[in-house]
Structures are given as C-alpha cells and as structure tokens.
Design a protein around this motif. Structure first.
Motif, short mmCIF file in Angstrom:
data_model
loop_
_atom_site.label_atom_id
_atom_site.label_comp_id
_atom_site.label_asym_id
_atom_site.label_seq_id
_atom_site.Cartn_x
_atom_site.Cartn_y
_atom_site.Cartn_z
N SER A 146 0.80 -1.22 0.00
CA SER A 146 0.00 0.00 0.00
C SER A 146 0.84 1.27 0.00
N GLN A 147 2.04 1.21 0.57
CA GLN A 147 2.87 2.43 0.58
C GLN A 147 3.34 2.75 -0.83
N ALA A 148 3.68 1.71 -1.59
CA ALA A 148 4.09 1.93 -2.99
C ALA A 148 2.90 2.49 -3.76
N PHE A 149 1.69 1.98 -3.44
CA PHE A 149 0.48 2.46 -4.10
C PHE A 149 0.30 3.95 -3.85
N ALA A 150 0.45 4.33 -2.56
CA ALA A 150 0.27 5.74 -2.19
C ALA A 150 1.29 6.61 -2.93
N GLN A 176 -11.07 -7.35 -5.27
CA GLN A 176 -11.79 -6.71 -4.17
C GLN A 176 -10.85 -5.98 -3.20
N ARG A 177 -9.54 -6.25 -3.31
CA ARG A 177 -8.62 -5.57 -2.40
C ARG A 177 -7.95 -4.42 -3.14
N LYS A 178 -8.44 -3.24 -2.86
CA LYS A 178 -7.91 -2.07 -3.54
C LYS A 178 -6.60 -1.62 -2.84
N GLU A 179 -5.97 -0.70 -3.49
CA GLU A 179 -4.79 -0.03 -2.92
C GLU A 179 -3.63 -0.98 -2.61
N TRP A 180 -3.55 -2.07 -3.34
CA TRP A 180 -2.42 -2.99 -3.26
C TRP A 180 -2.14 -3.47 -1.84
N LYS A 181 -3.19 -3.65 -1.07
CA LYS A 181 -3.00 -4.10 0.31
C LYS A 181 -2.69 -5.58 0.38
N GLN A 182 -3.14 -6.29 -0.67
CA GLN A 182 -2.94 -7.73 -0.64
C GLN A 182 -2.47 -8.17 -2.03
N VAL A 183 -1.17 -8.16 -2.23
CA VAL A 183 -0.61 -8.57 -3.52
C VAL A 183 -0.15 -10.02 -3.37
N ASP A 231 13.09 1.51 -5.23
CA ASP A 231 13.80 1.26 -3.99
C ASP A 231 12.85 1.40 -2.80
N LEU A 232 12.04 2.45 -2.84
CA LEU A 232 11.10 2.68 -1.75
C LEU A 232 10.07 1.56 -1.68
N ALA A 233 9.58 1.15 -2.86
CA ALA A 233 8.60 0.06 -2.90
C ALA A 233 9.21 -1.21 -2.31
N ALA A 234 10.47 -1.45 -2.67
CA ALA A 234 11.13 -2.68 -2.20
C ALA A 234 11.29 -2.65 -0.68
N ARG A 235 11.53 -1.44 -0.15
CA ARG A 235 11.77 -1.33 1.30
C ARG A 235 10.48 -1.35 2.11
N THR A 236 9.35 -0.98 1.45
CA THR A 236 8.11 -0.89 2.23
C THR A 236 7.12 -2.02 1.97
N ALA A 237 7.36 -2.82 0.92
CA ALA A 237 6.41 -3.90 0.61
C ALA A 237 6.64 -5.05 1.58
N THR A 238 5.85 -5.07 2.65
CA THR A 238 6.07 -6.11 3.67
C THR A 238 5.30 -7.39 3.31
N ILE A 239 5.89 -8.49 3.75
CA ILE A 239 5.25 -9.79 3.49
C ILE A 239 4.30 -10.07 4.65
N CYS A 240 2.98 -10.14 4.36
CA CYS A 240 2.01 -10.38 5.43
C CYS A 240 1.87 -11.86 5.70
#
Ligand code: ADP
Length: 505
Positions: free
Chosen positions: A138-142, A239-246, A156-165
């Motif tokens: 979601s941070q990369a989305f924002a 159904q999951r907007k804003e890349w919360k669940q990739v 780089d930012l996307a890589a650092r903020t895309a956490t594995i849930c």
C-alpha cells in the motif's frame, strides 16, 4: 496462548451473565413498570447480544426464550383482560424478536461461510507445494498514485516498504530459510538482485497500468548467497484495492535455466563439430584454393628474380612481379582467414549481415568442389537487400550445408543436367534464400529430413539439416524443404530484417 484462551473464556462467561441479567431486567420492567410502550421490543437487544457468542443455536434459543418471556410478561400484567392495545404491543414485540433472530442467524451463517472459505484458502496457501506469499504494497500504491513513474528511487522505496504479510513454507525454502515466520513481517530486500529490482519496476508499471495478473521471470539470491531463478505470477485480488494484498506465486526455474544453458552449450559444440566436418569434406577444395595463389606467388617471385638477374635489371617488370606477389599472397591469406573464421569456436554473435555478399562468398568457397562435381551454379542476388543481424559464420554454415547437400543430391543425374540455383529474394519484412537443385528430389515427407540423425547417405551423420534449422530458428527465421515442380528439391529459409528480429527476441 493458554492465558489468552482463559481470558476469552472469562469474557464469554461475563457476557452470558450480562445477557441473562439484561433479559431479566427487561422482564421486570415489562411486568412491574406502569410503562404503556412496547417494552418487550427491548428483548431484541438480548438477541443481538447473544449473537456475539457466534453460535446459531444460542441465537435461536435466545430468540425463543425472549419470546416466551414477552408472552409470560403479557399474561402476568394483562391476564383476564379483553384483547386490546397491550395484545397488539405484544404482537409487535414478537414480530421484532422473530425478525431480529432470523436476520442475526442469517448473518451468522454468512459469516461462518466466510470464515470457512478463508480457512480453506489458508490451508491451500500453506499446503501448496510451490512458494506463495502475500505482500502489503500500500505504501508503494500511495507513492505511485500521484502519477509518478516507477524510477529507481520509487522502486527502492517500494522494495523497502512492501512487507510480506503471509508466506508458506515453500516460499521460505525458496529463499533458503527454514520457517515461514522468518519471512513474514519482513521484506524481500535481502534477496534482491539488480535483475529483481528491474523486475519490480516492470511489475509496478504494469500494476499502475491496471493489470491484475502479471508474469515475470527474475533472479533472487538466497539467504546463503546462491542465485535462484524464478518465474513470478503477481495477482491483485480485485476486491482488495490499494495494493494491500498482492499475491505472489513463484516457480523455481533455476534448474530449468541451467539445463537450458547446458543444452545451448551442447548445441553450440555440435554446430561447431558439424562445421568442422563440412570443412573436412572441403579439404581438397580448400587446399586447392590456397595452393593456387601460392603457386602464382612462386611463379611471380621467380620471374622477378629473373628480371633482376638480367644484365640491365628491369625495375618496372620487377615491381609488376612484386605487385602480383602481394596480391596473390593477400588472396591466400584471405582464404585462410575465411577458413579460420569458419573453424573458430565462438559464442553466437550479432553481426550485421549482408546476405547477398555472404551467398556470393560461400559460392566462391565451394566453387572448386562444385566444378569438380560438374555442377553449374546460377546465383541471383538483388541489388538492394534489407540489413540482417546474426552470426555470420553460422549463416555461412547453413548456406554451405544446403549447397553441399544439393551437390550430393545431383550425383545421380547426368553431369550436364546438374544445376544449382541459389536465389536471394527480398520479401516484406525479411529476406528469403532458395537453394534449388536438379537432383532426384525428396522421396520422403520433407519435414522428416530435419529430424536429427535422418540420413540416406552411407557416410552421412544426418545432423546437417537439423542444425541448419536450429540456427535459422535462433535467428527468428524458418527453414523448410519441398520438391520443385520442375524436378529436384528446393530448400528455402526466411529471416526477418534486423529491427523485427530485435522485437521478436
Ligand atoms: P546428411 O547430409 O549427413 O545425410 P543432412 O541432415 O544434411 O544429413 O541431410 C539429411 C538427409 O536429407 C540426407 O541424407 C538426404 O536424404 C536428404 N536431403 C538433404 N538434402 C537433400 C536434397 N537437396 N535433395 C534430396 N534429399 C536431400
């Protein structure tokens, strides 16, 4: 965990007591108070409270008990009275309790289904034999929603903020970890390679463009520092907007790539061996080709010496002889250079190829061999040809193979009927070459000639045409064979022009 369960048990107990007390409270209010409103309607709150226990039976029982209490309350307060407004109020309350109970039960059933579906999904997720993980991007989305392009900084930012849930054990194993918990909560940054960064950039660009299923091949590095090649399939649940669940599924293709690399290497070696074999067949011709200028060179050197030995040496004649020495020496050196180029073993190259001059050069290389076999050659090459890109030596190998096959196919016919046609044709989007002979033609299904080891020759290996086809195909082209209506066989290959080859690759 035990403490947590105990705490929940106590909370449930407290809630049950509160629910019962509430029901009794409402009952007391209904019976004792002089209120004329439909107090019994308040029982619906008891039903709603009971639904929190997540048990359908309990909700139904609560509804039933509340209805009984409402009826009992009515009889206690209004027993013996004629049916009037209190009876209507009771009816309204009973309807309200019934509706609340039914809606609550339906709601509980739906929630139960959802919970089971989620459980099933989790079970499949964890049991799948291949790596799967879910990321919160979601941070990369924002960051990228503002229309920003996924440049190096954004990646780089996307890589650092895309956490594995979430991740399964196969995913942990892919990255050289033993437990999935080691992956969950972190990012994939420790496993990134420059290739993975580039892939992430492409995935982000595709996601911005609205794609929901993206496939990319990339390379990660495991916790032990080993490279691992993977085919990624990135899915964005609608159904999951804003890349919360990739959702990312991966297929480890390291072994496949290694096998392919070994196969390519073996193929290159085979191609090389086949070329050397062809050169072996031409040894006599090549020797002659080199010998001719050498003999001329010796003759001119000797006559130069004679001009010098004269009483009055003739400088002009000597100079003329030396010119011939130089030109014949150069000719011999050229032949040797061409043969050496054919004999060298090298990785496939991307040369600019002028197919016309390559055909002419190859015909010259084979000229003596063709002459020896009484083959007449007719070559047509257009003045203008689009540029081709590829490995010049490999292309010459194809031409040599097709021409020598044609020469051998014509051994059966009378010498004056042996004609080899080589036609280069400019076509839309590419160039075609037709090598046609006047031999006996192809007696079998033409496609079978391209199978490895297919040969009708006593000393044949049957690899020539199969190698030719793989060379042409690796250049984005096609090679086929057919019988010509006027007799003999014709082998044709087509190659795309330079620009098209790059876009096809
Ligand atoms: P090899 O020359 O070692 O047999 P190739 O793969 O070059 O291997 O050729 C396979 C077979 O295809 C030949 O044995 C021959 O039967 C057939 N062939 C190739 N070229 C021609 C041709 N120009 N005319 C008829 N048959 C051909």
């Amino acid at each position: 965990m035990g403490q947590e369960a105990e705490r929940r048990r106590l909370a449930a107990q407290a809630q049950s007591v509160a629910t019962v007390l509430l029901a009794l409270g409402i009952f007391a209010l209904d019976v004792l108070s002089p209120l004329q409103g439909a107090v019994a309607v308040l029982y619906t709150t008891v039903v709603l409270l009971a639904t929190r226990a997540h048990s359908r039976e309990l909700t139904l029982s609560a509804g039933f008990v509340c209805a009984l209490l409402a009826v009992a309350g009515y009889f206690i307060s209004h027993d013996g009275e004629a049916l009037g407004s209190p009876a209507v109020r009771l009816a309204v309350s009973l309807v309200a309790i019934a509706i609340t109970t039914l809606v609550s039960v339906r709601h509980q059933v739906a929630a139960e289904h959802r919970r089971l579906a989620d459980q099933r999904y989790r079970a499949i997720f964890n049991a799948a034999g291949f790596p799967i993980w879910e990321g919160d991007w979601s941070q990369a989305f924002a960051l990228l929603q503002g229309g920003r392009t996924p440049d190096a900084e954004a990646i780089d930012l996307a890589a650092r903020t895309a956490t594995i849930c979430d991740a399964n054990n196969a995913a942990a194993a892919l990255f050289g970890l033993t437990r999935r918990e080691e992956l969950v909560g972190g990012t994939l940054l420790p496993f990134h390679t420059p290739a993975a960064e580039a892939t992430l950039g492409r995935i982000l660009a595709a996601m911005i463009a609205g794609e929901t299923e993206i496939e990319e091949e990339t390379r990660f590095v495991t916790a032990q520092g080993e490279p691992v090649d993977v085919l990624l399939r990135v899915t964005l649940p609608p159904q999951r907007k804003e890349w919360k669940q990739v959702l990312v599924m991966a297929l480890d293709v390291t072994e496949r790539n290694q096998t392919n690399a070994r196969l390519a290497q073996a193929q290159a070696q085979l191609t090389h061996v086949s070329r050397i074999t062809t050169l072996g067949q031409l040894a006599a011709s090549i020797a002659h080709e080199v010998n001719q200028p050498l003999s001329a060179l010796i003759t001119y050197a000797k006559s130069g010496k004679r001009w010098l030995a004269r009483e009055a040496p003739d400088a002009a004649e000597v100079s003329d002889c030396l010119d011939h020495v130089v030109s014949n020496g150069t000719r011999a050196a050229d032949v040797i250079a061409r043969i050496r180029a054919l004999a060298r073993r090298a990785d496939p190259r991307q040369d600019a190829i002028d197919l016309g001059s390559l055909v002419a050069e190859t015909v010259e290389l084979l000229r003596r061999d063709l002459n020896t076999h009484d083959v007449t050659v007719a070559v047509t090459i257009p003045d203008e040809l689009p540029p081709l890109v590829g490995d010049r030596v490999q292309m010459q190998q194809v031409l040599m193979n097709l021409m020598l096959n044609a020469e051998q196919a014509m051994a059966q016919v009378t010498p004056d009927a042996r004609v080899l046609h080589v036609d280069v044709v400019s076509e839309s989007g590419g160039v075609a070459v037709h090598v046609r002979d006047s031999g006996g033609g192809i007696a079998v299904e033409p496609e079978s000639l391209f199978s490895p080891f297919f040969t009708t020759k006593a000393d044949g290996m049957g690899m020539g045409l199969s190698i030719c086809r793989s060379i042409i195909e690796s250049h984005g082209g096609t090679l086929g064979a057919a019988n010509h209506p006027e007799g003999g066989a014709v082998f044709s290959f087509r190659l795309p022009v330079a620009g098209q080859l790059e876009s096809a690759a």
